[in-house]
Design an enzyme around this catalytic site. Structure first.
Site, mmCIF file in Angstrom:
data_model
loop_
_atom_site.group_PDB
_atom_site.id
_atom_site.type_symbol
_atom_site.label_atom_id
_atom_site.label_comp_id
_atom_site.label_asym_id
_atom_site.label_seq_id
_atom_site.Cartn_x
_atom_site.Cartn_y
_atom_site.Cartn_z
ATOM 1 C CD GLU A 7 39.059 -22.370 -30.548
ATOM 2 O OE1 GLU A 7 39.989 -21.827 -29.903
ATOM 3 O OE2 GLU A 7 39.048 -22.442 -31.787
ATOM 4 C CG HIS A 8 39.046 -16.008 -28.611
ATOM 5 N ND1 HIS A 8 39.058 -15.353 -27.411
ATOM 6 C CD2 HIS A 8 38.916 -15.046 -29.542
ATOM 7 C CE1 HIS A 8 38.950 -14.050 -27.602
ATOM 8 N NE2 HIS A 8 38.858 -13.838 -28.896
ATOM 9 C CB SER A 9 42.141 -20.401 -32.146
ATOM 10 O OG SER A 9 41.450 -21.477 -32.734
#
Length: 621
Positions: A331-333
């Site tokens: 997941e990028h955030s």
């Protein structure tokens, strides 16, 4: 060696550029996207925006107040994660999460034997998963002791904060804007989560007397969980819900935690886990061959088997297929993909010990994390499955594998930045395919500043456009083509340096717009080209040589665009490309062919300008 976080206090804050420099750069970047009349109109609007007492001056002062109130970074402290990630409600699969396809072991077996516990899984799959989970745990221990060296450049240290944002981190869905939940750094969590057959198991990573386990112990834990599959009452495949639209997952999650306290307990164990490990059980191994541009494996890395056996909200997921192939998915955030890529590149170097030692320590058995569901949950699962099926069917993935030359050639023969050269190849490939330029995003790092994340490098320029047109014009001499290539590379490298120094324009423009108050507006932001110049149909990002990676990737930002992550190896260039099958203008396979041809055409032009003796040397690289 400086401790990992010891130089954080020496890093400067991210600057707020002046209005004049940002607007001047903005006007220059829109030139290739405008007619002369449109450009002139935007220049007049810019003058009005910049005039004394104008709205631009007011917004700038408001932004400077935001900066004064920010303890570390005006962008990261105030807006970044919410505006760049958490307010976006589309599914994380394809749209946001990244993947890394890892190379096989150098002595990777060719025959795979089912485990005694369950024929759906293989012994090598379990051994490799246990080994790499342990390698990652070793790395985490080193990080917690702050023995990961501070990354340095010629200008000084880089911010290491993102290394604290990867372990024990999970994104949870909430109405309108998601949130991150994380255990503190260093994390007090002593467990990971194993995902098998859509079931979740808590796996302790230390013994009862608080000693770290060895590979053999982890292998025993995984096999124990596999064995439990026969005995437990299987829960519904809740992981599918994490792949759905964020608002749909929000409602489904709220329903689950209200339905039964057990669900909150299970969710919290998953959310607090250091990371997730997945063992997939598909009988047929995913094809991973260059003949089809690794398309099937890239698709697997992007969204797996229809979202099954996944927890998309987790910042770090180690996924293993029956034949031992390994994919990292995240997941990028909370953290840019460069950080987990560096970690994966490190942990994969030590091969799996097929006779791994054990401590024979006393360990709690894997705990099955059960979920209580009802008819409403079944409706949510059915809807999520439909969303994922449509999303995956529309995702056109591939790895463009180019081994005719690599970064060694670019540095020694072209004498240019490999990154800038590859960006020009992408510009030329797009121009070959579409016949016109488009706004292009490249990730620029701002880690020279405290808690710095990224800035947009606007690759499209008047220089890159001139280069593309010349390359496609057979009447233009090679010398002119190469001269334009070098001018385009120089312009790109200059913008890249300025972006890295906090002098890009996109984050500043975003901050100014976020300072607008109710009823305020300006024509500069309402011009069609403002939206067009920020609609990055080419969304690109480079990592490093990536010799331990088969490919990397993320999704396109727009339905008619491309998402491209690339690796500049000494002898091989790899581009992970994603577009949409529904688009009438894009095609990943066709783009790959245009990209290969662009790289060949650029080499041909360069070598045509070389003396004969240098051309012979270049041919060997």
């Amino acid at each position: 060696m400086a401790a990992t976080l010891s130089l954080q206090h020496t890093l400067p804050k991210l600057p707020v550029p002046t209005l004049e420099e940002t607007i001047a750069k903005y006007l220059k970047t829109i030139e290739p996207l405008t007619t002369p009349d449109e450009l002139e109109r935007n220049k007049e609007l810019a003058k009005d925006f910049l005039k004394p007492g104008g709205l631009g001056r007011t917004l700038q002062q408001r932004l400077l107040d935001v900066d004064r109130a920010a303890p570390d970074n005006w962008l990261d402290d105030t807006w970044w994660i919410s505006k760049a990630y958490h307010e976006w409600r589309e599914p994380l699969l394809v749209n946001s999460n990244w993947y890394i396809l890892m190379r096989n072991e150098y002595n990777h077996p060719t025959e795979f034997y089912s485990t005694v516990e369950n024929p759906a899984y293989t012994t090598f799959q379990v051994k490799r998963a246990a080994h790499l989970a342990q390698q990652l745990l070793d790395y985490i221990d080193t990080l917690y002791r702050q023995n990961i060296p501070v990354e340095m450049t010629r200008s000084g240290p880089l911010c290491m904060h993102q290394y604290t944002q990867l372990i024990g981190m999970t994104r949870i869905p909430q109405a309108g804007c998601d949130r991150l939940v994380n255990t503190p750094f260093p994390s007090p969590s002593k467990h990971i989560v194993l995902i098998i057959d859509d079931q979740f198991f808590k796996i302790d990573v230390v013994s009862k007397d608080n000693k770290r386990l060895l590979d053999g112990d982890m292998e025993r834990q995984f096999l124990d969980a596999i064995k439990q599959l026969e005995k437990i009452k299987a829960s519904a495949p809740i992981g599918i819900l994490t792949c759905d639209h964020r608002d749909a997952w929000t409602k489904a999650r709220e329903h689950l935690i209200v339905l039964d306290p057990k669900n909150r307990e299970s969710l919290q164990v998953i959310e607090d886990a250091l990371f997730c490990v997945t063992l997939d059980s598909a009988a047929e191994a995913t094809k991973a061959d260059r003949k089809n541009d690794f398309a099937e494996w890239a698709k697997f890395g992007m969204h797996g088997h229809g979202g099954r056996n996944r927890w998309c909200d987790k910042s770090l997921n180690l996924i293993f297929e029956r034949d031992g192939k390994f994919v990292c998915h995240g997941e990028h955030s909370p953290c840019d993909a460069l950080i987990p890529a560096l970690i994966m590149d490190y942990i994969i170097r030590k091969p799996t010990d097929l006779n791994a030692p054990s401590t024979n320590a006393i360990i709690d058995a894997p705990k099955h994390l059960s979920f209580v569901t009802d008819a409403k949950t079944q409706e949510h699962l059915k809807a999520a499955s439909a969303t994922i099926e449509a999303l995956s069917k529309n995702s056109d993935c591939g790895i463009v594998y180019f081994d005719e030359y690599g970064s060694d050639y670019v540095k020694k023969v072209v004498k240019a930045s490999p990154d800038a050269y590859m960006q020009m190849a992408l510009q030329l490939a797009y121009y070959k395919q579409i016949g016109q330029p488009c706004a292009t995003y490249e990730t620029g790092s701002t880690r020279a500043f405290r808690r710095g994340r990224t800035e947009t490098i606007r690759t499209l320029s008047t220089d890159s456009y001139a280069f593309c047109k010349a390359m496609e014009d057979s009447s233009v001499e090679p010398e002119k083509k190469v001269k334009l290539l070098r001018a385009a590379i120089a312009a790109h490298s200059k913008y890249q340096r300025e972006a890295g120094n906090g002098k890009g324009i996109d984050r500043h423009l975003m901050g100014l717009r976020l300072c607008l108050q109710s009823g305020e507006a300006h024509g500069l932001f309402q011009e069609p080209v403002f939206g067009k110049s920020g609609a990055f149909l080419l969304s690109t990002s480079g990592l490093f040589a990536g010799d331990n990676f088969v490919g990397t990737g993320f999704g396109a930002m727009y339905p008619d665009g491309y998402g491209i992550n690339y690796l500049a190896g000494g002898k091989t260039l790899k581009f992970g490309v994603e577009s949409k099958f529904e688009s009438k203008v894009t095609s990943t396979r066709e783009f790959g062919e245009f990209l290969r041809q662009a790289l060949r055409d650029m080499r041909t032009a360069v070598e045509q300008t070389l003396p004969e003796d240098q051309r012979k040397v270049a041919a060997k690289l």
